[in-house]
Scaffold this motif. Sequence first.
Motif: not given
Length: 144
Positions: A15-24, A30-32, A37-41, A59-63
């Motif tokens: 069952h690969k779906r939970p692993y693929k969702a975790s990666v996504w 990581y992008l958020s 960091l870019v917006f802070a700079y 920052m809300a996206a990070i949470g």
Amino acid sequence: MSLRKHSHGARSVPHKRPYKASVWFALLHYLSIVATLVFAYILYRTHEERIAWWLVGSMAAIGITWLMTYIARRSARCPLCKGTPLLDTHAAKHRKAYRLRPLNYGMTAQLQVITTQRFRCMYCGTPFDLLKDHRHDLPRGDFE
């Protein structure tokens, strides 16, 4: 990493779906972080109110992405031992469990899944390959 050397013995994940969702969700998380960091700079250099709102949004996206990543990592279970190989707990680790030093075992497994589509369960020590078809692991024989 020792998985590349012995990847021919890696098992498939049925069952690969939970692993693929975790990666996504981990990639979104990581992008958020990078966006924050870019917006802070940019805010430090320009002092614009519009950038401050983008910084608050990132920052809300990070949470939000951290919560979604946590839920997805918790739902990904090892097919053999039923542990959570992408989420580190205080349970005893297998002697073959691998860890990159500044990170814990779960985050190391998460990065392995993101980069190589392979991981080793930290609880039972079994290597898994997400690209391998699970029908190859079925026992062979005549069961009529």
